[in-house]
Each structure stands twice: as structure tokens, then as C-alpha cells.
Design a protein around this motif. Structure first.
Motif, PDB file in Angstrom:
ATOM      1  N   ILE A   1       0.838  -1.198   0.000  1.00 29.18           N
ATOM      2  CA  ILE A   1       0.000   0.000   0.000  1.00 29.18           C
ATOM      3  C   ILE A   1       0.871   1.245   0.000  1.00 29.18           C
ATOM      4  CG2 ILE A   1      -1.617   1.334   1.398  1.00 29.18           C
ATOM      5  CD1 ILE A   1      -2.826  -1.402   2.186  1.00 29.18           C
ATOM      6  N   LEU A   2       1.880   1.222   0.819  1.00 27.83           N
ATOM      7  CA  LEU A   2       2.794   2.371   0.857  1.00 27.83           C
ATOM      8  C   LEU A   2       3.416   2.586  -0.518  1.00 27.83           C
ATOM      9  CD1 LEU A   2       4.592   1.867   4.294  1.00 27.83           C
ATOM     10  CD2 LEU A   2       2.908   3.614   3.711  1.00 27.83           C
ATOM     11  N   LEU A   3       3.776   1.497  -1.132  1.00 30.04           N
ATOM     12  CA  LEU A   3       4.389   1.566  -2.462  1.00 30.04           C
ATOM     13  C   LEU A   3       3.434   2.217  -3.453  1.00 30.04           C
ATOM     14  CD1 LEU A   3       7.137   0.482  -3.485  1.00 30.04           C
ATOM     15  CD2 LEU A   3       5.893  -1.464  -4.421  1.00 30.04           C
ATOM     16  N   ASN A   4       2.187   1.913  -3.293  1.00 29.23           N
ATOM     17  CA  ASN A   4       1.162   2.446  -4.175  1.00 29.23           C
ATOM     18  C   ASN A   4       0.897   3.918  -3.891  1.00 29.23           C
ATOM     19  OD1 ASN A   4      -0.245   1.524  -6.341  1.00 29.23           O
ATOM     20  ND2 ASN A   4      -2.159   1.271  -5.178  1.00 29.23           N
ATOM     21  N   GLU A   5       0.841   4.232  -2.611  1.00 24.23           N
ATOM     22  CA  GLU A   5       0.457   5.579  -2.220  1.00 24.23           C
ATOM     23  C   GLU A   5       1.591   6.579  -2.390  1.00 24.23           C
ATOM     24  OE1 GLU A   5      -1.336   6.302   1.604  1.00 24.23           O
ATOM     25  OE2 GLU A   5      -2.702   4.602   1.321  1.00 24.23           O
TER      26      GLU A   5
ATOM     27  N   ILE B   1      10.421   3.107  -0.498  1.00 22.75           N
ATOM     28  CA  ILE B   1       9.715   2.316   0.500  1.00 22.75           C
ATOM     29  C   ILE B   1      10.697   1.280   1.042  1.00 22.75           C
ATOM     30  CG2 ILE B   1       7.714   0.871   0.975  1.00 22.75           C
ATOM     31  CD1 ILE B   1       7.013   3.674  -0.054  1.00 22.75           C
ATOM     32  N   PRO B   2      10.875   1.292   2.346  1.00 19.88           N
ATOM     33  CA  PRO B   2      11.819   0.299   2.908  1.00 19.88           C
ATOM     34  C   PRO B   2      11.408  -1.107   2.511  1.00 19.88           C
ATOM     35  CG  PRO B   2      11.143   1.863   4.583  1.00 19.88           C
ATOM     36  CD  PRO B   2      10.299   2.142   3.386  1.00 19.88           C
ATOM     37  N   PRO B   3      12.356  -1.946   2.243  1.00 14.72           N
ATOM     38  CA  PRO B   3      12.047  -3.296   1.773  1.00 14.72           C
ATOM     39  C   PRO B   3      11.674  -4.227   2.918  1.00 14.72           C
ATOM     40  CG  PRO B   3      14.388  -3.037   1.935  1.00 14.72           C
ATOM     41  CD  PRO B   3      13.803  -1.729   2.381  1.00 14.72           C
ATOM     42  N   LEU B   4      10.962  -5.257   2.557  1.00  7.26           N
ATOM     43  CA  LEU B   4      10.663  -6.322   3.513  1.00  7.26           C
ATOM     44  C   LEU B   4      11.633  -7.470   3.291  1.00  7.26           C
ATOM     45  CD1 LEU B   4       6.805  -6.688   3.574  1.00  7.26           C
ATOM     46  CD2 LEU B   4       8.277  -6.135   5.479  1.00  7.26           C
ATOM     47  N   PRO B   5      11.799  -8.283   4.304  1.00 10.10           N
ATOM     48  CA  PRO B   5      12.633  -9.468   4.075  1.00 10.10           C
ATOM     49  C   PRO B   5      12.022 -10.348   2.981  1.00 10.10           C
ATOM     50  CG  PRO B   5      11.495  -9.615   6.177  1.00 10.10           C
ATOM     51  CD  PRO B   5      11.323  -8.217   5.684  1.00 10.10           C
ATOM     52  N   ASP B   6      12.857 -11.136   2.355  1.00  9.54           N
ATOM     53  CA  ASP B   6      12.382 -12.021   1.285  1.00  9.54           C
ATOM     54  C   ASP B   6      11.269 -12.919   1.778  1.00  9.54           C
ATOM     55  OD1 ASP B   6      14.357 -10.995  -0.219  1.00  9.54           O
ATOM     56  OD2 ASP B   6      15.765 -12.630   0.217  1.00  9.54           O
ATOM     57  N   LYS B   7      10.514 -13.379   0.817  1.00  8.40           N
ATOM     58  CA  LYS B   7       9.448 -14.291   1.203  1.00  8.40           C
ATOM     59  C   LYS B   7      10.013 -15.662   1.611  1.00  8.40           C
ATOM     60  CE  LYS B   7       4.633 -14.184   0.385  1.00  8.40           C
ATOM     61  NZ  LYS B   7       4.200 -15.272   1.161  1.00  8.40           N
TER      62      LYS B   7
ATOM     63  N   GLU C   1      21.322  -4.028   2.213  1.00  8.55           N
ATOM     64  CA  GLU C   1      21.406  -4.371   0.787  1.00  8.55           C
ATOM     65  C   GLU C   1      20.052  -4.171   0.118  1.00  8.55           C
ATOM     66  OE1 GLU C   1      23.062  -8.341   0.182  1.00  8.55           O
ATOM     67  OE2 GLU C   1      24.354  -7.970   1.914  1.00  8.55           O
ATOM     68  N   HIS C   2      19.015  -4.630   0.806  1.00  6.12           N
ATOM     69  CA  HIS C   2      17.682  -4.492   0.231  1.00  6.12           C
ATOM     70  C   HIS C   2      17.259  -3.038   0.123  1.00  6.12           C
ATOM     71  CE1 HIS C   2      16.743  -8.826   1.610  1.00  6.12           C
ATOM     72  NE2 HIS C   2      17.185  -8.796   0.378  1.00  6.12           N
ATOM     73  N   TYR C   3      17.646  -2.287   1.113  1.00  2.00           N
ATOM     74  CA  TYR C   3      17.306  -0.867   1.116  1.00  2.00           C
ATOM     75  C   TYR C   3      17.952  -0.177  -0.089  1.00  2.00           C
ATOM     76  CZ  TYR C   3      15.540   3.185   3.743  1.00  2.00           C
ATOM     77  OH  TYR C   3      14.835   4.277   4.165  1.00  2.00           O
ATOM     78  N   ILE C   4      19.202  -0.559  -0.324  1.00  2.97           N
ATOM     79  CA  ILE C   4      19.896  -0.009  -1.483  1.00  2.97           C
ATOM     80  C   ILE C   4      19.148  -0.374  -2.763  1.00  2.97           C
ATOM     81  CG2 ILE C   4      22.041  -0.072  -2.817  1.00  2.97           C
ATOM     82  CD1 ILE C   4      23.469  -0.687  -0.132  1.00  2.97           C
ATOM     83  N   ASP C   5      18.657  -1.596  -2.777  1.00  2.65           N
ATOM     84  CA  ASP C   5      17.872  -2.042  -3.942  1.00  2.65           C
ATOM     85  C   ASP C   5      16.643  -1.168  -4.137  1.00  2.65           C
ATOM     86  OD1 ASP C   5      19.363  -3.976  -4.989  1.00  2.65           O
ATOM     87  OD2 ASP C   5      18.334  -5.669  -4.045  1.00  2.65           O
ATOM     88  N   SER C   6      15.958  -0.904  -3.027  1.00  2.00           N
ATOM     89  CA  SER C   6      14.752  -0.077  -3.117  1.00  2.00           C
ATOM     90  C   SER C   6      15.085   1.298  -3.675  1.00  2.00           C
ATOM     91  CB  SER C   6      14.125   0.100  -1.742  1.00  2.00           C
ATOM     92  OG  SER C   6      13.859  -1.129  -1.178  1.00  2.00           O
ATOM     93  N   MET C   7      16.223   1.801  -3.212  1.00  2.10           N
ATOM     94  CA  MET C   7      16.630   3.111  -3.696  1.00  2.10           C
ATOM     95  C   MET C   7      16.861   3.062  -5.199  1.00  2.10           C
ATOM     96  SD  MET C   7      19.954   5.302  -2.837  1.00  2.10           S
ATOM     97  CE  MET C   7      20.782   4.549  -4.190  1.00  2.10           C
ATOM     98  N   ARG C   8      17.471   2.008  -5.627  1.00  2.00           N
ATOM     99  CA  ARG C   8      17.721   1.862  -7.062  1.00  2.00           C
ATOM    100  C   ARG C   8      16.418   1.802  -7.840  1.00  2.00           C
ATOM    101  NH1 ARG C   8      21.923  -2.707  -6.674  1.00  2.00           N
ATOM    102  NH2 ARG C   8      23.849  -1.581  -6.268  1.00  2.00           N
ATOM    103  N   GLN C   9      15.445   1.111  -7.250  1.00  2.00           N
ATOM    104  CA  GLN C   9      14.141   1.021  -7.895  1.00  2.00           C
ATOM    105  C   GLN C   9      13.575   2.414  -8.131  1.00  2.00           C
ATOM    106  OE1 GLN C   9      12.250  -1.628  -8.913  1.00  2.00           O
ATOM    107  NE2 GLN C   9      14.123  -2.827  -8.615  1.00  2.00           N
TER     108      GLN C   9
END
Lengths: 423, 626
Positions: free
Chosen positions: A88-92, A98-104, A284-292
Motif C-alpha cells: 500500500i505504501l508503495l502504491n500511495e 519504501i523500505p524493503p521487507l525481508p524475502d518471502k 542491501e535491500h534498502y539499497i535495492d529499493s533506492m535503485r528502484q
């Protein structure tokens, strides 16, 4: 954990003093803890893990006038709830990192390892990182859904509504795919630099992460060694009993030290495995989000650039028409002439058409430019925010790394000082 | 013994300046494994300046400015090969071998001044390296400093010394020496310089400990062979081919245990039990003491019987020690290798954290000036932070490597030595057992011979009676004559039956200790065949032959009984002497274990302290940054 929280709050206090406008108005202390296995609804086959989320904040709205900042709000949520919040945050907030969540961790599901302590503890820490990051973001933490998530006692009903509001945005996906092979023509230098920097950071963090994995493994075998050593010493002690009481005593004391060492090492390893490595992974994931986000920004820019290309072409065509026949069009003109079309009239018509097109394009271009620029600005702001959060996080995790090492060494020093005294 | 891990290091470094550099030509330690000798040493010195107490004249110290720029550079210590050369050598020269020796009073060898000996008990191997022996052959020689004499001996000479001592002093536990190169190693590691020097330095330490252990055992210390070994005037080859060694009997069982060079004539004819019979020792012993029908020869002196449980106890104990200690050693080795790879990871972590901090350090000025000049880049704050962490890992790597290096001579080598000592103890125990088995063989022979003698004399007596009665009957009637003739065979038959019975008895008991007699004059083997033959022969033996055999038997018996008494007295000697030696060993084991514990604790504590201080330092600096 409480130490960390204090760090959090003191940091925020400092930030407030500095008057950094980017910082959120309110501070939060969020602890995710106590992962518990729950048997699922009668309908669903498998159970799930529920996490306890405790929040403390100075934002009065969160308490609905039913308490003050000293009381703690406790709710229970599961991973999929956090996933929903994330989406939802990603959408809004499309312009936010948006900070990433751990992998599924599909693998763990298959392996049936999903309820192991190691897995849930790690996820617990990672989820906490996520919520803290959201709470540190000036816009995200003000969002209604965040509040509902942290406070609501009736999450189940909210969830249904929220799930429906979340519409799959297929267009964007295809768009992104279409533009995947296009690159930005005129990349802002700043972004190039940011990209390089984040790549570097990512590489370093990945390497350190990998190394810590190895360290954890080695530590495990080390503590196993010490356990074995303890058994050996125990045997020796039993053998010496009745032969040399003094030595028996010494062996016993020494063995105590070895045991302490083994336990201490285990605790340190747990910390490294459950928290420090998770922090690194999250980074690492946060960096990924930033790249996104940068990618999204690039897309807006690509849109703008494509538009501006089109405009230039149209203007050029119009100019050609105005300035005369233009050699290249000779045959076409001739054909039209033969067909009995009034050349002059059609030319005027064309020019008029183009002019209106250009006018609308210019308008759209301005619009796109605004969007792109706005996005870029938002992006930079986000990246600044990301930088500060990242720095704080690194600072904190390094601090706790140091603390845990000190704790470990202090503990075994105490144990071995005792050994040394008695020998 | 208050011991700081780095003290030794600095002393070694400082002593490097005092080394005679002329020896560098044949220095075998070029490029040894002591990688911490130079670069790491300085890195630590940098971290703990209070530790540097080296004299200002130490010109051979690697110039620290080159290294002190960053602790990370210490990992590349091998690059400065020339400067580390002298230090490496010094390091190898003055390795603290004290910890190895089995003594209670660890003789403190003053590292910098080996000439300052406080008493004659000091012995030290001061150098090891290539030298030319009198025949012009190159070999690795070990320079022993003893009573102001320098003696050069080769490893093989140490080896033969140990073997000779074992032959001369069978009841004494001879201190162990490092084992020979295994063939396996030769195949896997074709000799290269570093590997070789590693072996040499280990051997040097072990041989040093061998010599000081020998000095502590009076029997060895007073032995002429040992004296000659430590006397530079003697050529070892000559010693080996001269008096006490060459007159030693082939087997120690054929000589008095406390003085094997002077065997009595009877000693040389003693039987030698085979080593394989050792495994039956316990049952034979049990049988021996539970046997009710003791005849007078089987009576061992009471103290031997009484001492036996103590020997069994010690042996069991030692066996268990050996088992546990072997496990222990295996564990320590695996732990060491784990520790080692862990510390390598620390080194890598240190490198990455340092790189991490540098990256940001460099990246900062640009972005700070150009775009967001007003907003201070937050990363700048934690650059030093990260660097501190990197530095911490560097230091931990270094101190861990040093601790691991210490594992060698604090744990592995002494424990290995302990194991070797245990094996030597088993040799002494086996000697004692063999002596008993020897005694049992003699005892059995005597019993056999006595039975045979008794039978023979009985037959002799009976025949005499028959003859008497025959002579009587010839005087009487012919009828009577036939009667008595019929009597004689039944007598003989009876006798033969009883004889064969006894012989089969003795055969069955004799099975357990099959005798193999080599060069002895007594023909032990004939006994059984004669007994079997008796069935047929005794009848046919003439009176003369019979009496001759009886005479022979009586002679043999007296000889055997002499042998037995010698054997018994040997046993008594062995018991007291080896018991003393074993008890000494017993105490030494406990002391050694205690000392290993202590030494390990001290070094380990030092390591913990080092790490802790380092992390605390990092913490305090980080807190300042915050």
C-alpha cells in the motif's frame, strides 16, 4: 534492544535540535518481538507466525486520546500483513523509497523450516528494521495506513478493505518493460554519482555480509570444538579424581572456563547471525529499493525525452514546410499535383495541423518536464533521507556490533580471570 | 609466571640487534612462517606503545614509519623480506622453549644472555643450521650450549643417543625426542626452504626439551654415554662403536637391568619370551598368584606380589591418559585450524571495513562541494567509525594469529611430548612384564625337569628293586623267575602311564608360553621330546644312560635354579627402579597437565584482554564521534 531504542530517540532528539526539516515530527519506538506460531484459520491448512509489535510514540494521534507517550501500544501482526502495508505504501507514495521487507523465503516454506527459531528470529529483526525505517520517513510515518497498522485492534476488517483498494497496476509493468531497454540520454551527474556510490556500497556490504556468514559458521564449529574439549577435560578430570585432588580441582575450573567460552561464543554467534547479518542484508535491500526509485525516475525522464524528441521532429517538419518544398518531397509533391490536389492549400493545412500539434506537445512537454523534474527533486530528497537513515543504521549496527563484542570478551575475561586465579 | 604475549615478541625483536649477523650466510630461517615477526609486531607496538621497551640501538628493527601508516599494511609483512630477515632469525633463535620441559622448576632461561648460566643444570640449544661434519658432509646440526661448551650434534645422533640410553637404562623412562620425518611428508612436501626451517625450529625446541629433561633424571645425567654426548671432544660415531655400547647384550633381558654392560654368565643363558606373549601377561599373572599348589620355586618375593597392583593401576591409568590425551590433541588441532580460518576472515573483514571507510572518505569531498554543499554528508561522520571497526578486526586478526602460533608450543608440543612420555612408560612397563614372563619360563622348565627327575629316579629305584628281587629269585626257583618277569612290565607300564600323564599335563600348561631359545647353551626344547620318547626309551635305556640323564638333569636343574634366582633378583631391581621412574612420571604428568592449563589460561587471558581493550578503544572513539 532497549539500548538501541534509546539510541534511536536520542538521535532523533539531536536531529530535532538541528532542525532538519526532513525529519519526521514525531518519534517512534517500535519493537517487533516474540514470534509465535499460530494455527491458521480452520479454512487454511498451515499455521502462520505472529509477531508482537510494540509501539511508543509522542504522536498523540496514535493514542486516540486514550493514553500518553509513556504507554505502549501492542498489536499482533503476521508477515503477510506487513507485506500488505508495504504494498500500500508503495502504491500511495510512488516517489518515496519504501523500505524493503525481508524475502518471502519460498525455500524455507518448502523445507518446512518456516517455524524454526533461527528463521523467525531473523525475520523478526528484519521486520523491526522495516517498521523503524517507515517510522523515520517524514511522509510514510504520517500515512493513515501506517497508523492503522500499528494501532488498530480490528485489523482483520481493515485488511479486507485495504486489499481491495490495492489494484494491480499492470500498465506500469508493461511500461517498465517497454522502457527497460531505453536509457536516459542526459543523465544528471548527481545520479551517476549516487548510482556509483550505491553500487560500491552494495558490493562492500555484500562482501562483509558473506564474510560474516563464514564467521558465523566457523564460530559454530569453534564452539562445537570447545564442547568436545569440555567432554575430554571432563573425562580427564574423572580419571584424575582420586589420584590428584588438586589437579582435579584445576581441571574442573579450567573446564568451567571452556564451557563459558563455548556459551559466550554461541551467544555472540547468535547475535551476529540473527541481528548483524540481518542488518547487513536489510541494508542491501534498502539499497535495492533506492535503485528502484531511481529507475522510476529514469522512466519519467525517458518519457520526457521521448516527448521532447517528438516535438523537435514536428517543429523541424513544420519549418521545412514553411521554408518551401524541400527537395526530398519533390516526387510526392508531383504526384499530389497530378492528382489535382491544391498544393498550396494542403500545405497550409499541414502546417496548421503541425502547429496545433506542436502547441499541444509543448504543453505536454512542459508537463512531462514538470513531472520529471518534480520526480527528480523528490528523488533527491528521498536519497538524502535514505543517506541519513542508512548512516544512522550503519552507526547503530556498528555500535551494537562493538557492544556485543565487548560483552563477549568481558564475559569470557571474567570467566578466565577466575580460572587464572584458581590455578 | 606473568606472561604477556607481546613481551616475548619484543624481546625477540630487541635481541635481534644483538645477534651475530655473520651467521646469516647459512641462516636456515630465511622466509619462515613467523610472519608476525616484523610487520605485525610493529602494528601491535603501535597500538600499545607502553609495550615497546626495545633498546634504541635496535637497528635491525624494521623501520616502523613504513608500517605505522595503517595497521592494514601489517598483513603484507612478508613483502619487507630484507628488513624482517634479521628479526626472523632472532625469533627462531630465542624461542621460549622453557614451557616445553617436563620439569617442575621451569628453569628460566634468560633469553638475551644465554651465557649467564646459574648453575651447571643449564642446557640449551642455541642454534641450528647447516654445518659440515668432519667428513665434509653437509647436514643440519644443533648447537648445544652446556657448561660453556658448544657441542654440535645432528638429529640422527640425538636419535641414537636416545636408543642407546633406552638399552642402557631399561627401567628408566627415557625422555622422548621428536619423531623422524615421515615418508608421507617427503612425498607430499618436497623439501622446500620454509617447510624445512619449520621442522628444524620445532625439532630444536623439542631436542632442547629432551636434553633438559635428561638432565633432570639422575640415572641419565650420570650416564657416561650422556656425558660423552655433551662433551665436544668425543666424536659420536666413535662413542657408538666403543665400550659400553658395543658390549651391550642384544636383548636387555639377558643382562642385569641396572647394569646391562656387566652380565653374569648366567644372564646370557636366560630364555627370551616373545613380545607376542605380552598380551597374555595378565592371565598368566592371575594364574600365577591364584595357583594354590605353590612349590617352593614358584614363590616370588612378597614385595613383587604386593607391588603388582600398583603397577597395574599405573598402567591402566596411563592407558586412559593416552586415550584421552590423544582425543584432546585431535580436538585442539581441529580447533586450531578452525581458529586459523576464523582469523583469516577477521583479516578480510578488517580489509573490507577499511576499504569501506576509504571509499566514503574519497567519495565525500566531491559531492559535498558540488551539489549539496550546505547539507553535510552524513557518511562523513561514520567514516572514522567504520575505520575503527576495521582496525579492531585487524588487531583481532593479529592477536589471534599470535595466539594460534602459541597453540603450537603451549598446547600441541607439550601434549605431544606427554603422549610420547606415556609411550616410553609403556616400554618400561613392558620390560618389567617380559622379565616376569622370563621368570615363568624358567619356573616351568624347573617344574618339568623336576618332575622328570623324580620319575627317572623312581623308575631307577623300582628297577633296582626288581633287579634285587630278580637276583633273589634266580637264587630261588625258575618258576618264580617267570613270575617276576611278568611283574616288571606292569611296573614299567604303570610308570610310563604316570609319566605320560605328567608330560601331557606340563604340555598343556606349557602351551601358553611357548619358548624360543636362541643362543643359550641349555637345550630347552629337548625336554618335551625326551618326555615323549620316554615311553619307548626308558625301557630300552641302559642303566648307564639312565644315570647319565639323571646327572644331566640335576646339573640343569641347579643351573636353572641359579638362573631363576638371578631372574628374581632382576625382577626386584626392575620393580624398585621402574616403580620410581613411573611414579616420577606419574607426578610429572599431573604437573605438566597443570602447567599446560596454567600456560594456556595465561595466554588465552592475554588474548581476551587484548581483544577487549581493542574493542573498548574502538567503542570510546566511536562514542566521541557520536
Amino acid at each position: 534492544m532497549t539500548d538501541k531504542n534509546k539510541d534511536d530517540s536520542t538521535n532523533k532528539a539531536k536531529d530535532k535540535v538541528r532542525g532538519n526539516p526532513q525529519k519526521p515530527l514525531h518519534w517512534f519506538e517500535i519493537i517487533v518481538s516474540d514470534p509465535q506460531k499460530r494455527t491458521g484459520d480452520p479454512g487454511s491448512s498451515s499455521g502462520y507466525v505472529s509477531y508482537q509489535i510494540s509501539t511508543k510514540t509522542n504522536n498523540a494521534a496514535f493514542y486516540d486520546n486514550r493514553g500518553n507517550s509513556e504507554s505502549i501500544i501492542v498489536v499482533h501482526r503476521r508477515y503477510s500483513d506487513l507485506l500488505l502495508l508495504h504494498d500500500i505504501l508503495l502504491n500511495e507514495f510512488p516517489t518515496c523509497i519504501i523500505p524493503p521487507l525481508p524475502d518471502k523465503k519460498v525455500f524455507q516454506y518448502i523445507a518446512g523450516d518456516r517455524f524454526s527459531q533461527r528463521f523467525t528470529q531473523k525475520r523478526c529483526h528484519s521486520l523491526q528494521n522495516f517498521l523503524r525505517r517507515v517510522s523515520l520517513h517524514p511522509d510514510l510515518c504520517q500515512s493513515k495506513v501506517f497508523k492503522t497498522f500499528l494501532v488498530s485492534k480490528d485489523w482483520e476488517s481493515h485488511r479486507k478493505v485495504l486489499q481491495d483498494s490495492l489494484q494491480p497496476s499492470k500498465d506500469e509493468v508493461t511500461d517498465a518493460f517497454m522502457n527497460a531497454f531505453k536509457t536516459v540520454h542526459k543523465q544528471n551527474e548527481e545520479f551517476t554519482e549516487i548510482r556509483e556510490k550505491s553500487d560500491k556500497l552494495d558490493r562492500t556490504v555484500t562482501k562483509i555480509d558473506k564474510l560474516f556468514h563464514k564467521v558465523v559458521k566457523k564460530n559454530d564449529s569453534m564452539s562445537e570444538d570447545y564442547t568436545k574439549l569440555g567432554t575430554n577435560l571432563q573425562e580427564l578430570q574423572e580419571l584424575v579424581t582420586g589420584e590428584n585432588e588438586e589437579l582435579t580441582g584445576k581441571l574442573k575450573i579450567f573446564n568451567e572456563g571452556v564451557t563459558q567460552l563455548s556459551y559466550g561464543l554461541q551467544d555472540l554467534t547468535k547475535y551476529l547471525d540473527y541481528e548483524y547479518i540481518v542488518d547487513l542484508k536489510d541494508l542491501e535491500h534498502y539499497i535495492d529499493s533506492m535503485r528502484q526509485l531511481i529507475k522510476l525516475k529514469d522512466q519519467k525522464q525517458i518519457d520526457y525525452e521521448a516527448l521532447s524528441d517528438y516535438l523537435t521532429r514536428s517543429i523541424k517538419e513544420k519549418n521545412n514546410l514553411i521554408s518551401g518544398y524541400g527537395g526530398s518531397n519533390f516526387f510526392a509533391n508531383k504526384l499530389e499535383e497530378l492528382a489535382g490536389i491544391n498544393q498550396e492549400a494542403s500545405r497550409r493545412e499541414k502546417i496548421n495541423k503541425l502547429e496545433s500539434k506542436i502547441a499541444s506537445l509543448t504543453g505536454e512537454l512542459e508537463n512531462a518536464k514538470r513531472v520529471a523534474d518534480g520526480f527528480e527533486q523528490a528523488c533527491l530528497k528521498e536519497i538524502d533521507h535514505f543517506e541519513s537513515v542508512k548512516t544512522t543504521e550503519i552507526k547503530q549496527s556498528l555500535g551494537s556490533l562493538t557492544d556485543h563484542h565487548i560483552e563477549f570478551y568481558e564475559r569470557i575475561l571474567e570467566a578466565w580471570e577466575k580460572v587464572d586465579e584458581s590455578l | 609466571m606473568d606472561y604477556n604475549i607481546f613481551d616475548g615478541l619484543h624481546e625477540q625483536q630487541s635481541s635481534g640487534s644483538e645477534m651475530d649477523l655473520s651467521e646469516e650466510d647459512n641462516n636456515p630461517f630465511v622466509g619462515t612462517h613467523h610472519l608476525y615477526a616484523s610487520g605485525i609486531g610493529t602494528a601491535i607496538g603501535e597500538a600499545r606503545p607502553e609495550n615497546i621497551h626495545s633498546p634504541p640501538s635496535s637497528s635491525s628493527l624494521p623501520s616502523s614509519p613504513a608500517h605505522s601508516s595503517s595497521a592494514g599494511s601489517s598483513r603484507a609483512s612478508t613483502t619487507s623480506s630484507t628488513s624482517s630477515h634479521a628479526v626472523v632469525e632472532a625469533d627462531a633463535e630465542t624461542e621460549p622453549f622453557v614451557s616445553l620441559s617436563m620439569s617442575t622448576t621451569t628453569a628460566t632461561i634468560t633469553k638475551n644472555a644465554p651465557h649467564d648460566t646459574n648453575g651447571t643444570e643449564q642446557i640449551q640449544i642455541i642454534d641450528a643450521g647447516d654445518f659440515k661434519d668432519p667428513w665434509g658432509k653437509h647436514a643440519i646440526g644443533y648447537v648445544i650450549l652446556y657448561e660453556n661448551n658448544k657441542i654440535i650434534r645432528r638429529y640422527s645422533e640425538f636419535h641414537s643417543l636416545k636408543q642407546s640410553l633406552a638399552r642402557l637404562l631399561p627401567t628408566i623412562i627415557i625422555p622422548p625426542i621428536p619423531s623422524k620425518h615421515s615418508l608421507f611428508k617427503y612425498i607430499w612436501n618436497p623439501i622446500n626452504a620454509t617447510n624445512d626451517s619449520k621442522i628444524i625450529s620445532t625439532r630444536k625446541k623439542m631436542l632442547n626439551s629432551f636434553l633438559s629433561n635428561c638432565l633432570k633424571i639422575q640415572e641419565i645425567c650420570n650416564d657416561t654415554i650422556f656425558r660423552k654426548f655433551l662433551n665436544p671432544e668425543y666424536n659420536w660415531k666413535d662413542v657408538l662403536s666403543s665400550s659400553p655400547i658395543i658390549i651391550l647384550p642384544l636383548n636387555n633381558l639377558l643382562a642385569p637391568p641396572l647394569n646391562p654392560t656387566k652380565p653374569s654368565p648366567l644372564h646370557t643363558i636366560l630364555p627370551i619370551p616373545s613380545n607376542s606373549s605380552l598380551k597374555n601377561y595378565n592371565s598368566i599373572w592371575q594364574q600365577h598368584i591364584t595357583m594354590k599348589s605353590h612349590n617352593e620355586v614358584s614363590n616370588l618375593p612378597i614385595e613383587i606380589v604386593q607391588n603388582e597392583p600398583q603397577f597395574t593401576h599405573i598402567e591402566n591409568l596411563f592407558q586412559n591418559y593416552k586415550r584421552i590425551i590423544t582425543h584432546l590433541l585431535k580436538n585442539i588441532r581441529s580447533n586450531k585450524s578452525h581458529f586459523h580460518s576464523l582469523s583469516t576472515y577477521f583479516a578480510e573483514l578488517g580489509a573490507y571495513y577499511n576499504a569501506f571507510s576509504l571509499e566514503n572518505d574519497i567519495a565525500m569531498p566531491n559531492s559535498g562541494q558540488e551539489h549539496r554543499g550546505n547539507s553535510k554528508n552524513p557518511m562523513l561522520e561514520i567514516v572514522s567509525h567504520i575505520e575503527k571497526i576495521g582496525h579492531s578486526f585487524d588487531i583481532i586478526y593479529i592477536s589471534s594469529e599470535i595466539l594460534i602460533e602459541k597453540y603450537n608450543f603451549i598446547l600441541e608440543e607439550p601434549i605431544n611430548e606427554l603422549l610420547q612420555f606415556l609411550n616410553e612408560s609403556f616400554k618400561v612397563l613392558n620390560f618389567k612384564k617380559l622379565k616376569f614372563l622370563q621368570y615363568k619360563i624358567l619356573e616351568k622348565l624347573i617344574i618339568e625337569k623336576e618332575t622328570k627327575l623324580a620319575n627317572l629316579t623312581e623308575i631307577e629305584n623300582q628297577l633296582q628293586k626288581i633287579n634285587e628281587s630278580l637276583t633273589h629269585s634266580t637264587i630261588l626257583t625258575d618258576d618264580n623267575n617267570t613270575d617276576t618277569k611278568a611283574v616288571e612290565p606292569t611296573f614299567v607300564k604303570k610308570n610310563i602311564r604316570s609319566l605320560s600323564k605328567s608330560s601331557s599335563n606340563s604340555n598343556s600348561s606349557g602351551h601358553q608360553s611357548e619358548i624360543r631359545i636362541g643362543t643359550s647353551k641349555l637345550n630347552y626344547k629337548t625336554t618335551t621330546p625326551t618326555m615323549n620318547l620316554n615311553k619307548l626309551e626308558i625301557k630300552q635305556l641302559t642303566k648307564q644312560e639312565r644315570s647319565k640323564q639323571i646327572k644331566q638333569l640335576v646339573q640343569d636343574l641347579s643351573k636353572l635354579k641359579d638362573c631363576l634366582s638371578i631372574c628374581v633378583s632382576d625382577m626386584l631391581e626392575i620393580n624398585t627402579s621402574s616403580y620410581n621412574s613411573l611414579m616420577h612420571m606419574y607426578n610429572q604428568i599431573h604437573l605438566t597437565v597443570a602447567r599446560i592449563l596454567k600456560l594456556f589460561t595465561t595466554s588465552f587471558k592475554a588474548w581476551i584482554k587484548e581483544c577487549l581493550e581493542n574493542w573498548k578503544l574502538a567503542k570510546s572513539q566511536i562514542d566521541q564521534v557520536l
